[in-house]
Design an enzyme around this catalytic site. Structure first.
Site, mmCIF file in Angstrom:
data_model
loop_
_atom_site.group_PDB
_atom_site.id
_atom_site.type_symbol
_atom_site.label_atom_id
_atom_site.label_comp_id
_atom_site.label_asym_id
_atom_site.label_seq_id
_atom_site.Cartn_x
_atom_site.Cartn_y
_atom_site.Cartn_z
ATOM 1 N N ARG A 48 -13.159 -0.227 3.174
ATOM 2 C CA ARG A 48 -12.570 -1.210 4.092
ATOM 3 C C ARG A 48 -12.758 -0.780 5.550
ATOM 4 N NH1 ARG A 48 -6.271 -2.964 3.573
ATOM 5 N NH2 ARG A 48 -5.860 -1.204 4.932
ATOM 6 N N ARG B 115 -9.967 -0.374 11.497
ATOM 7 C CA ARG B 115 -8.638 0.242 11.591
ATOM 8 C C ARG B 115 -8.748 1.760 11.613
ATOM 9 N NH1 ARG B 115 -4.467 -2.626 7.455
ATOM 10 N NH2 ARG B 115 -3.532 -0.553 7.696
HETATM 11 P P1 AMP Z 1 -0.228 -1.973 6.599
HETATM 12 O O1 AMP Z 1 -1.077 -2.929 7.355
HETATM 13 O O2 AMP Z 1 0.861 -2.641 5.812
HETATM 14 O O3 AMP Z 1 -1.023 -0.994 5.789
HETATM 15 O O4 AMP Z 1 0.546 -1.099 7.699
HETATM 16 C C1 AMP Z 1 -0.140 -0.284 8.625
HETATM 17 C C2 AMP Z 1 0.834 0.699 9.244
HETATM 18 O O5 AMP Z 1 1.847 -0.025 9.968
HETATM 19 C C3 AMP Z 1 1.600 1.584 8.276
HETATM 20 O O6 AMP Z 1 0.862 2.731 7.881
HETATM 21 C C4 AMP Z 1 2.813 1.955 9.118
HETATM 22 O O7 AMP Z 1 2.499 2.928 10.103
HETATM 23 C C5 AMP Z 1 3.094 0.653 9.854
HETATM 24 N N1 AMP Z 1 4.001 -0.211 9.059
HETATM 25 C C6 AMP Z 1 3.707 -1.420 8.514
HETATM 26 N N2 AMP Z 1 4.770 -1.924 7.865
HETATM 27 C C7 AMP Z 1 5.764 -1.008 7.993
HETATM 28 C C8 AMP Z 1 7.103 -0.927 7.524
HETATM 29 N N3 AMP Z 1 7.632 -1.894 6.764
HETATM 30 N N4 AMP Z 1 7.818 0.165 7.859
HETATM 31 C C9 AMP Z 1 7.312 1.138 8.625
HETATM 32 N N5 AMP Z 1 6.050 1.158 9.080
HETATM 33 C C10 AMP Z 1 5.277 0.085 8.771
#
Ligand code: AMP
Length: 190
Positions: A128, A134
């Site tokens: 990805r 990212r």
């Molecule tokens: P994701 O896109 O869901 O993989 O999120 C990317 C990053 O955003 C994660 O690794 C966290 O650093 C932060 N993040 C996203 N959602 C949360 C959450 N519910 N609580 C804390 N950090 C979050």
């Protein structure tokens, strides 16, 4: 009203499946990861704070995340339901979500976990990284850290909903359409 939590490790396909579920069930999609990335694109102080955690594969603190989520839900009351993707990620977030839902006269219909092995996750996220741009996908140590954080801090969320009889599991391996079909079958039993 259907309020779903789409659960699973990073790279388990939550985002892909959420998009398909949104169009079938007409739900409002909330991805806290997407929200943090949008904040960062806008160079907001919230985005800059979140980036310091995201780049290391750590969680953004609960107080910040919960406040952001609460506002997004409260600003969108005219919807058929919500699909939460990447939230809740800790037990306090799950408790806060239940409180928020209750205060609005809603409830969580169920949590569906997409189960995918660690090795598959690492391979998927490395792939990805080639297109996502990212920073947290680009480094294998960060990917492994995100998976470890998932095991340590996030799996208790599934236990929390399991204790309420609301947790379901779907194997997140196979074609996008076959996984989607299994998700729909699960939702239709809720
Ligand atoms: P994701 O896109 O869901 O993989 O999120 C990317 C990053 O955003 C994660 O690794 C966290 O650093 C932060 N993040 C996203 N959602 C949360 C959450 N519910 N609580 C804390 N950090 C979050």
């Amino acid at each position: 009203m259907i309020n779903l939590i789409l659960f699973g490790p990073p790279g388990s396909g939550k985002g892909t499946q959420a998009a398909k579920l949104v169009s079938k069930y007409h739900l409002y999609h909330i991805s806290t990861g997407d929200m943090f990335r949008e904040e960062l694109e806008n160079n907001s102080s919230l985005g800059i704070e979140a980036k310091s955690y995201m780049d290391k594969g750590q969680l953004v603190p609960d107080s910040v995340t919960i406040a952001m989520l609460r506002k997004r839900v409260q600003d969108n009351t005219d919807v058929n339901g919500f699909i939460f993707d990447g939230f809740p990620r800790t037990a306090p977030q799950a408790e806060a979500l239940d409180e928020l839902m209750e205060s609005m006269g809603y409830h969580i219909s169920g949590l569906i976990e997409l189960s995918v092995s660690k090795d598959e996750i690492v391979e998927r996220l490395k792939k990805r990284a080639l297109s996502s741009g990212r920073a947290d996908d680009a480094n294998e140590d960060t990917i492994r850290n995100r998976y470890q954080v998932y095991l340590d801090k996030t799996t208790p969320v599934a236990d929390y909903y399991e204790a309420k009889g609301k947790a379901h599991k779907v194997k997140g391996i196979g074609s996008i359409d076959s996984i989607f079909e299994k998700l729909c079958d699960t939702i239709d039993t809720m």
